[in-house]
Scaffold this motif. Structure first.
Motif, PDB file in Angstrom:
ATOM      1  N   ASP A  84       0.821  -1.207   0.000  1.00 55.08           N
ATOM      2  CA  ASP A  84       0.000   0.000   0.000  1.00 55.08           C
ATOM      3  C   ASP A  84       0.861   1.265   0.000  1.00 55.08           C
ATOM      4  N   GLU A  85       2.048   1.189   0.555  1.00 59.99           N
ATOM      5  CA  GLU A  85       2.906   2.367   0.674  1.00 59.99           C
ATOM      6  C   GLU A  85       3.770   2.600  -0.562  1.00 59.99           C
ATOM      7  N   TYR A  86       3.721   1.689  -1.527  1.00 50.72           N
ATOM      8  CA  TYR A  86       4.634   1.781  -2.674  1.00 50.72           C
ATOM      9  C   TYR A  86       4.434   3.078  -3.459  1.00 50.72           C
ATOM     10  N   THR A  87       3.189   3.448  -3.708  1.00 47.47           N
ATOM     11  CA  THR A  87       2.915   4.653  -4.493  1.00 47.47           C
ATOM     12  C   THR A  87       3.377   5.904  -3.762  1.00 47.47           C
ATOM     13  N   VAL A  88       3.073   5.980  -2.472  1.00 49.40           N
ATOM     14  CA  VAL A  88       3.482   7.149  -1.687  1.00 49.40           C
ATOM     15  C   VAL A  88       5.000   7.277  -1.673  1.00 49.40           C
TER      16      VAL A  88
END
Length: 366
Positions: A84-88
Motif C-alpha cells: 500500500d505504501e509503494y505509491t506514496v
C-alpha cells in the motif's frame, strides 16, 4: 716540524642550514608513521559514522510526512509494488529524499571549495553570484517566456548560473583573478541580479505567484525526472571538486608557494569555479536558493578533519545532506498537517548556530 692543519669551523649560517635541512632520523620516521596511520583511521571511522547517520536521516525522510509510515513499512514501500505504501514512497518520498541527498552534497562541497579558493571563511555558494544568476534566469523564463514547470526551469537556472559565473570570473580578472576581486565581483553581481528579480516579481503578479514557492527553497516539488536531470551535473561537479582537492590545498598557501609546488593557480581557479557552477546551478535549479548549508557545514566539518580538503570534501558531501534532510524532516513535523519549506528551516536554524560558532571562535581562516 710541520704544523697540523687548523680545524675547519662552520659559520653560523652554515650550521643553521645543516640543522634546518637535515633529513629525519630513522627513529623519527618510524614514530611518525603510527601517528599518521592513527589519524587516517580516526578520520575514516568518523566518515563511516557520518554515512550511517546519513542512512538514518534518509530513512526518516521517507517515513515522515503528512501520512507517517511506520519504519517497518519503509522497506516494503521501497521494494514491493503490491504494498500500500509503494505509491506514496516512489512518487513523493523517494524523489524528495534523493533530491535532498544530491542538493545537500552539492551545496556542502561547493561551500568548502569556495572558502578554500577565496580564503574567506564567510564564502558560500552565492559568493560569485551563482544563485543570483540562476534566480534571474528562472525569473526571466517565467515572466517573458512562460516557463512554468520545473523541467524547464532547471535548464534556465543552469544556463543563468553558468553565464553569470563566467561574467564574474571575467570581471574578477580572468586568469589573473584574485580571491578579493572574485568576491567583490560576485557581491556586485548578486546585488544587481537580485534587484532585477525583485523588480520582475513586483511588476508581474502572475510571475510573483509562480516564483514565490521556488524562491523560498524547497524539496516538496521533487520528481524523479528532476532528479535525473540534475544528477549528472552534480556528479560531474563533485568529481571535479575532488580532483582538485590536492592542488587546492597547495593554493591555500599562496600563489607563489603553489607554483613552487608545481600547481597552476589560474587553472585551479578555473576548475573550482566550473565545479561550483555545476554544483550550485543544479542544486538551485531543482530546489531554489537554500541558505546556510554551504556556509555552515564546512566550518562544522573543519573542526573534525582540519583544513585538508582531501578529507574535508568527503565529509561535507555526507554531512551536508544530513543537515538538509534533517531540516526538511523537522519542517514536516513542526507544521503538520502542512509543512515548513526547508529553506526557511535552514535559515532559522543556521543563523543562531553560525553565531554560536563565531562566539566559540570556531570560524576562522579556512
Amino acid at each position: 716540524m710541520l704544523s697540523s692543519p687548523a680545524p675547519a669551523f662552520r659559520t653560523n649560517s652554515e650550521f643553521t642550514l645543516s640543522v634546518t635541512h637535515s633529513p629525519p632520523s630513522a627513529a623519527q620516521t618510524v614514530s611518525a608513521h603510527p601517528i599518521r596511520r592513527g589519524r587516517t583511521a580516526t578520520r575514516a571511522s568518523g566518515l563511516a559514522a557520518a554515512l550511517l547517520l546519513l542512512a538514518v536521516v534518509a530513512v526518516l525522510s521517507i517515513a515522515v510526512g503528512a501520512k507517517a509510515l511506520p519504519l517497518a513499512d519503509v522497506w516494503p514501500g521501497l521494494l514491493d509494488p503490491d504494498a500500500d505504501e509503494y505509491t506514496v514512497v516512489h512518487q513523493m518520498r523517494l524523489p524528495r529524499t534523493l533530491l535532498g541527498l544530491l542538493a545537500g552534497a552539492a551545496l556542502g562541497v561547493a561551500g568548502a571549495v569556495m572558502q578554500a579558493l577565496t580564503r574567506n571563511p564567510l564564502a558560500d555558494p552565492g559568493l560569485l553570484g551563482i544563485n543570483a544568476g540562476a534566480s534571474a534566469a528562472v525569473a526571466t523564463g517565467t515572466a517573458l517566456v512562460g516557463v512554468a514547470g520545473l523541467d524547464g526551469q532547471v535548464w534556465f537556472a543552469l544556463i543563468g548560473a553558468a553565464a553569470v559565473t563566467a561574467a564574474g570570473y571575467v570581471v574578477g580578472g580572468g586568469r589573473g583573478a584574485t580571491p578579493a576581486r572574485l568576491a567583490l565581483a560576485g557581491a556586485a553581481i548578486n546585488a544587481t541580479l537580485y534587484s532585477y528579480v525583485s523588480a520582475i516579481m513586483l511588476l508581474d503578479t502572475a510571475s510573483l505567484e509562480r516564483l514565490r514557492f521556488w524562491t523560498v527553497g524547497s524539496l516538496a516539488s521533487a520528481e524523479l525526472a528532476i532528479v535525473g536531470t540534475v544528477a549528472p551535473f552534480i556528479a560531474a561537479g563533485l568529481l571535479l571538486a575532488l580532483a582538485v582537492a590536492r592542488p587546492l590545498n597547495a593554493l591555500a598557501l599562496g600563489d607563489d608557494t603553489a607554483r613552487a609546488l608545481g600547481a597552476r593557480p589560474a587553472l585551479i581557479r578555473a576548475a573550482v569555479i566550473t565545479a561550483v557552477t555545476l554544483l550550485c546551478g543544479a542544486a538551485t535549479a531543482a530546489c531554489g536558493p537554500i541558505v546556510f548549508v554551504g556556509l555552515l557545514v564546512p566550518h562544522l566539518v573543519r573542526a573534525l578533519t582540519g583544513p585538508d580538503l582531501r578529507w574535508l570534501l568527503p565529509y561535507c558531501a555526507v554531512l551536508a545532506p544530513v543537515l538538509l534532510l534533517g531540516a526538511d524532516v523537522l519542517g514536516r513535523i513542526l507544521s503538520r498537517p502542512g509543512e515548513l519549506q526547508v529553506g526557511m528551516v535552514t535559515a532559522v536554524l543556521g543563523g543562531p548556530l553560525f553565531l554560536w560558532l563565531v562566539l566559540r571562535g570556531r570560524v576562522g581562516q579556512p
